[in-house]
Design a protein around this motif. Structure first.
Motif, PDB file in Angstrom:
ATOM      1  N   ILE A  48       0.831  -1.200   0.000  1.00  0.00           N
ATOM      2  CA  ILE A  48       0.000   0.000   0.000  1.00  0.00           C
ATOM      3  C   ILE A  48       0.871   1.258   0.000  1.00  0.00           C
ATOM      4  CG2 ILE A  48      -0.317   0.071   2.523  1.00  0.00           C
ATOM      5  CD1 ILE A  48      -3.224   1.068   1.872  1.00  0.00           C
ATOM      6  N   GLN A  49       1.931   1.254   0.775  1.00  0.00           N
ATOM      7  CA  GLN A  49       2.815   2.424   0.820  1.00  0.00           C
ATOM      8  C   GLN A  49       3.567   2.611  -0.493  1.00  0.00           C
ATOM      9  OE1 GLN A  49       5.266   1.626   4.249  1.00  0.00           O
ATOM     10  NE2 GLN A  49       4.293   3.342   5.302  1.00  0.00           N
ATOM     11  N   LEU A  50       4.078   1.530  -1.035  1.00  0.00           N
ATOM     12  CA  LEU A  50       4.920   1.646  -2.220  1.00  0.00           C
ATOM     13  C   LEU A  50       4.113   2.027  -3.457  1.00  0.00           C
ATOM     14  CD1 LEU A  50       7.329  -1.358  -1.601  1.00  0.00           C
ATOM     15  CD2 LEU A  50       7.563   1.036  -0.880  1.00  0.00           C
ATOM     16  N   SER A  51       2.977   1.387  -3.657  1.00  0.00           N
ATOM     17  CA  SER A  51       2.183   1.728  -4.837  1.00  0.00           C
ATOM     18  C   SER A  51       1.535   3.100  -4.683  1.00  0.00           C
ATOM     19  CB  SER A  51       1.129   0.659  -5.114  1.00  0.00           C
ATOM     20  OG  SER A  51       0.244   0.523  -4.036  1.00  0.00           O
ATOM     21  N   TYR A  52       0.996   3.379  -3.518  1.00  0.00           N
ATOM     22  CA  TYR A  52       0.375   4.681  -3.284  1.00  0.00           C
ATOM     23  C   TYR A  52       1.433   5.792  -3.292  1.00  0.00           C
ATOM     24  CZ  TYR A  52      -2.643   8.225  -1.235  1.00  0.00           C
ATOM     25  OH  TYR A  52      -3.366   9.360  -0.999  1.00  0.00           O
ATOM     26  N   GLY A  53       2.598   5.510  -2.714  1.00  0.00           N
ATOM     27  CA  GLY A  53       3.678   6.493  -2.711  1.00  0.00           C
ATOM     28  C   GLY A  53       4.113   6.863  -4.107  1.00  0.00           C
ATOM     29  N   LEU A  54       4.200   5.900  -4.984  1.00  0.00           N
ATOM     30  CA  LEU A  54       4.547   6.154  -6.374  1.00  0.00           C
ATOM     31  C   LEU A  54       3.510   7.074  -7.030  1.00  0.00           C
ATOM     32  CD1 LEU A  54       6.488   5.334  -8.707  1.00  0.00           C
ATOM     33  CD2 LEU A  54       4.933   3.457  -9.157  1.00  0.00           C
ATOM     34  N   ILE A  60       2.046  14.925  -7.134  1.00  0.00           N
ATOM     35  CA  ILE A  60       2.612  16.205  -6.698  1.00  0.00           C
ATOM     36  C   ILE A  60       3.512  16.772  -7.780  1.00  0.00           C
ATOM     37  CG2 ILE A  60       4.009  17.373  -4.934  1.00  0.00           C
ATOM     38  CD1 ILE A  60       1.273  16.424  -3.927  1.00  0.00           C
ATOM     39  N   SER A  61       4.236  15.916  -8.468  1.00  0.00           N
ATOM     40  CA  SER A  61       5.057  16.351  -9.593  1.00  0.00           C
ATOM     41  C   SER A  61       4.179  17.032 -10.654  1.00  0.00           C
ATOM     42  CB  SER A  61       5.790  15.146 -10.185  1.00  0.00           C
ATOM     43  OG  SER A  61       6.679  15.516 -11.181  1.00  0.00           O
ATOM     44  N   GLY A  62       3.007  16.461 -10.904  1.00  0.00           N
ATOM     45  CA  GLY A  62       2.073  17.053 -11.852  1.00  0.00           C
ATOM     46  C   GLY A  62       1.532  18.389 -11.375  1.00  0.00           C
ATOM     47  N   ILE A  63       1.345  18.524 -10.074  1.00  0.00           N
ATOM     48  CA  ILE A  63       0.906  19.814  -9.536  1.00  0.00           C
ATOM     49  C   ILE A  63       1.972  20.873  -9.794  1.00  0.00           C
ATOM     50  CG2 ILE A  63       0.417  21.083  -7.395  1.00  0.00           C
ATOM     51  CD1 ILE A  63      -1.025  18.541  -6.403  1.00  0.00           C
ATOM     52  N   LEU A  86      11.213  15.757 -13.020  1.00  0.00           N
ATOM     53  CA  LEU A  86      12.268  14.951 -12.386  1.00  0.00           C
ATOM     54  C   LEU A  86      11.765  13.952 -11.352  1.00  0.00           C
ATOM     55  CD1 LEU A  86      15.145  17.576 -12.098  1.00  0.00           C
ATOM     56  CD2 LEU A  86      14.832  15.778 -13.833  1.00  0.00           C
ATOM     57  N   PRO A  87      10.856  14.323 -10.444  1.00  0.00           N
ATOM     58  CA  PRO A  87      10.394  13.319  -9.469  1.00  0.00           C
ATOM     59  C   PRO A  87       9.708  12.117 -10.111  1.00  0.00           C
ATOM     60  CG  PRO A  87       9.850  15.527  -8.717  1.00  0.00           C
ATOM     61  CD  PRO A  87      10.330  15.660 -10.127  1.00  0.00           C
ATOM     62  N   THR A  88       8.946  12.350 -11.167  1.00  0.00           N
ATOM     63  CA  THR A  88       8.274  11.244 -11.845  1.00  0.00           C
ATOM     64  C   THR A  88       9.288  10.325 -12.518  1.00  0.00           C
ATOM     65  OG1 THR A  88       6.300  12.571 -12.183  1.00  0.00           O
ATOM     66  CG2 THR A  88       6.569  10.671 -13.615  1.00  0.00           C
ATOM     67  N   ILE A  89      10.282  10.911 -13.159  1.00  0.00           N
ATOM     68  CA  ILE A  89      11.334  10.115 -13.794  1.00  0.00           C
ATOM     69  C   ILE A  89      12.091   9.318 -12.736  1.00  0.00           C
ATOM     70  CG2 ILE A  89      13.509  10.256 -15.085  1.00  0.00           C
ATOM     71  CD1 ILE A  89      12.214  12.747 -16.494  1.00  0.00           C
ATOM     72  N   TRP A  90      12.403   9.960 -11.608  1.00  0.00           N
ATOM     73  CA  TRP A  90      13.067   9.281 -10.496  1.00  0.00           C
ATOM     74  C   TRP A  90      12.248   8.068 -10.048  1.00  0.00           C
ATOM     75  CZ3 TRP A  90      17.401   8.859  -7.697  1.00  0.00           C
ATOM     76  CH2 TRP A  90      17.326   8.284  -6.432  1.00  0.00           C
ATOM     77  N   ALA A  91      10.972   8.285  -9.823  1.00  0.00           N
ATOM     78  CA  ALA A  91      10.109   7.204  -9.343  1.00  0.00           C
ATOM     79  C   ALA A  91      10.039   6.063 -10.358  1.00  0.00           C
ATOM     80  CB  ALA A  91       8.709   7.750  -9.052  1.00  0.00           C
ATOM     81  N   PHE A  92       9.952   6.398 -11.629  1.00  0.00           N
ATOM     82  CA  PHE A  92       9.858   5.372 -12.670  1.00  0.00           C
ATOM     83  C   PHE A  92      11.072   4.444 -12.648  1.00  0.00           C
ATOM     84  CE2 PHE A  92      10.730   3.891 -17.004  1.00  0.00           C
ATOM     85  CZ  PHE A  92       9.567   3.188 -17.249  1.00  0.00           C
ATOM     86  N   MET A 100      12.742  -2.549   0.717  1.00  0.00           N
ATOM     87  CA  MET A 100      13.606  -1.577   1.370  1.00  0.00           C
ATOM     88  C   MET A 100      14.122  -0.535   0.387  1.00  0.00           C
ATOM     89  SD  MET A 100      16.790  -2.272   3.859  1.00  0.00           S
ATOM     90  CE  MET A 100      18.209  -1.241   3.732  1.00  0.00           C
ATOM     91  N   ASN A 101      14.633  -0.956  -0.749  1.00  0.00           N
ATOM     92  CA  ASN A 101      15.146  -0.014  -1.745  1.00  0.00           C
ATOM     93  C   ASN A 101      14.051   0.910  -2.255  1.00  0.00           C
ATOM     94  OD1 ASN A 101      17.757  -0.950  -1.597  1.00  0.00           O
ATOM     95  ND2 ASN A 101      17.553  -2.319  -3.356  1.00  0.00           N
ATOM     96  N   SER A 102      12.889   0.368  -2.521  1.00  0.00           N
ATOM     97  CA  SER A 102      11.782   1.190  -3.017  1.00  0.00           C
ATOM     98  C   SER A 102      11.358   2.228  -1.982  1.00  0.00           C
ATOM     99  CB  SER A 102      10.593   0.314  -3.404  1.00  0.00           C
ATOM    100  OG  SER A 102      10.895  -0.459  -4.537  1.00  0.00           O
ATOM    101  N   ALA A 103      11.257   1.811  -0.730  1.00  0.00           N
ATOM    102  CA  ALA A 103      10.870   2.756   0.324  1.00  0.00           C
ATOM    103  C   ALA A 103      11.916   3.854   0.481  1.00  0.00           C
ATOM    104  CB  ALA A 103      10.650   2.017   1.641  1.00  0.00           C
ATOM    105  N   ILE A 104      13.185   3.476   0.464  1.00  0.00           N
ATOM    106  CA  ILE A 104      14.256   4.480   0.570  1.00  0.00           C
ATOM    107  C   ILE A 104      14.221   5.427  -0.623  1.00  0.00           C
ATOM    108  CG2 ILE A 104      16.767   4.792   0.510  1.00  0.00           C
ATOM    109  CD1 ILE A 104      16.933   2.212   2.231  1.00  0.00           C
ATOM    110  N   ASN A 105      14.029   4.880  -1.810  1.00  0.00           N
ATOM    111  CA  ASN A 105      13.977   5.732  -2.996  1.00  0.00           C
ATOM    112  C   ASN A 105      12.757   6.637  -3.016  1.00  0.00           C
ATOM    113  OD1 ASN A 105      16.438   4.955  -4.076  1.00  0.00           O
ATOM    114  ND2 ASN A 105      15.560   3.188  -5.111  1.00  0.00           N
ATOM    115  N   LEU A 106      11.651   6.169  -2.456  1.00  0.00           N
ATOM    116  CA  LEU A 106      10.495   7.057  -2.311  1.00  0.00           C
ATOM    117  C   LEU A 106      10.794   8.169  -1.308  1.00  0.00           C
ATOM    118  CD1 LEU A 106       7.386   4.684  -2.406  1.00  0.00           C
ATOM    119  CD2 LEU A 106       7.923   6.548  -3.989  1.00  0.00           C
TER     120      LEU A 106
END
Length: 151
Positions: A48-54, A60-63, A86-92, A100-106
């Motif tokens: 839930i955190q990882l998919s919703y965080g993405l 917010i990047s779109g805003i 940039l944030p969207t590209i980072w997330a992609f 762990m890596n996904s949470a840290i990268n988020l």
């Protein structure tokens, strides 16, 4: 300080609920077990955190894109539009490589997004109340993601 509009405040804090739910499921395995059985894996930790965080990071990047699009100065507008991507590209590229890596990268993505918010605020590109709300929400989101990353 400028007063944050009530709808933005309510919706902003409501947006933290999936992050908090995921953190609670990490801290309390029996809650996560109940969540898995009742709500399914997409509504349980850590997904839930990882998919919703993405999604939220991209939202917010779109805003920020929208804030940039309204700027009259052509150079500043182009610069703001580019930065907002940039944030969207980072997330992609950085989210999806294990919990762990996904949470840290988020976390990195949300902190970088807050830095962009500060910069846009400095340039006068966002509403006066925006940064106040984003600081509080980012702190809450980072704490919740930190629980997932390091628990």
């Amino acid at each position: 300080m400028t007063r944050i509009p009530l709808p933005a405040l309510i919706l902003g804090f409501a947006g933290v609920i999936p992050f908090a739910w995921g953190a609670a499921c990490i801290l309390y395995p029996e809650l996560n077990e109940w969540s898995l059985m009742t709500l399914g894996s997409r509504m349980s930790a850590p997904y839930i955190q990882l998919s919703y965080g993405l999604i939220v990071l991209c939202f917010i990047s779109g805003i920020l894109w929208g804030f940039s699009a309204t700027v009259e100065d052509d150079t500043l507008r182009a610069y703001g539009l580019g930065l907002s991507c940039l944030p969207t590209i980072w997330a992609f590229f950085m989210v999806g490589d294990g919990t762990m890596n996904s949470a840290i990268n988020l976390i990195v993505g949300f902190v970088a997004l807050l830095a962009l918010d500060v910069y846009y605020n400095y340039l006068g590109m966002n509403p006066k109340w925006w940064l106040q709300l984003r600081i509080v929400l980012t702190i809450l989101v980072v704490i919740c993601l930190g629980i997932t990353a390091f628990a």
